[in-house]
Design a protein around this motif. Sequence first.
Motif: not given
Length: 154
Positions: A43, A65, A68-69, A71, A114-118, A121
């Motif tokens: 991260s 969050e 997500s970074h 990802a 956070g990664a899976s959802d991004l 998307e």
Amino acid sequence: MPHALETRLAELGLSLPDAPAPAANYVPWIISGNQVFVSGQISQNDAGLIRGKLGGDISTEQGAEAASHCALSLLAQLRAALDGDLSRLVRLVKLTGFVNCTPDFTDQPKVINGASDLMVELLGDAGRHARSAVGAPSLPFGVAVEIEAIFEIS
């Protein structure tokens, strides 16, 4: 013409970072057959490493969050592996997420979301994947999250 992933990133106000350099004696990705195995991405954002321990000094939302970074870094490594040709991406196959957390923290899946959802998307159905979310007593450099991925390519 930009790939759909690049278009979707722009729509969300996001961009892929430069592919991070390895921090030790390993390669950032390997192509084997029609799969790209991307080494764990820690991260970090433009300000630097995102450090902390879930269940301690950072919240589940902050951990998501951070994930997500990770990802975005995974996708940056994929772009590097494909010499910039993201049109070769078929699907995300699997994510394995590691969460730096206290022994009593049990929301690892919410953090890795956070990664899976991004990914969903950004990639739609091609972003739906198998996954593991694991707690760890510590991660390299004290980061909050590390995630590795397997992608299918054409």
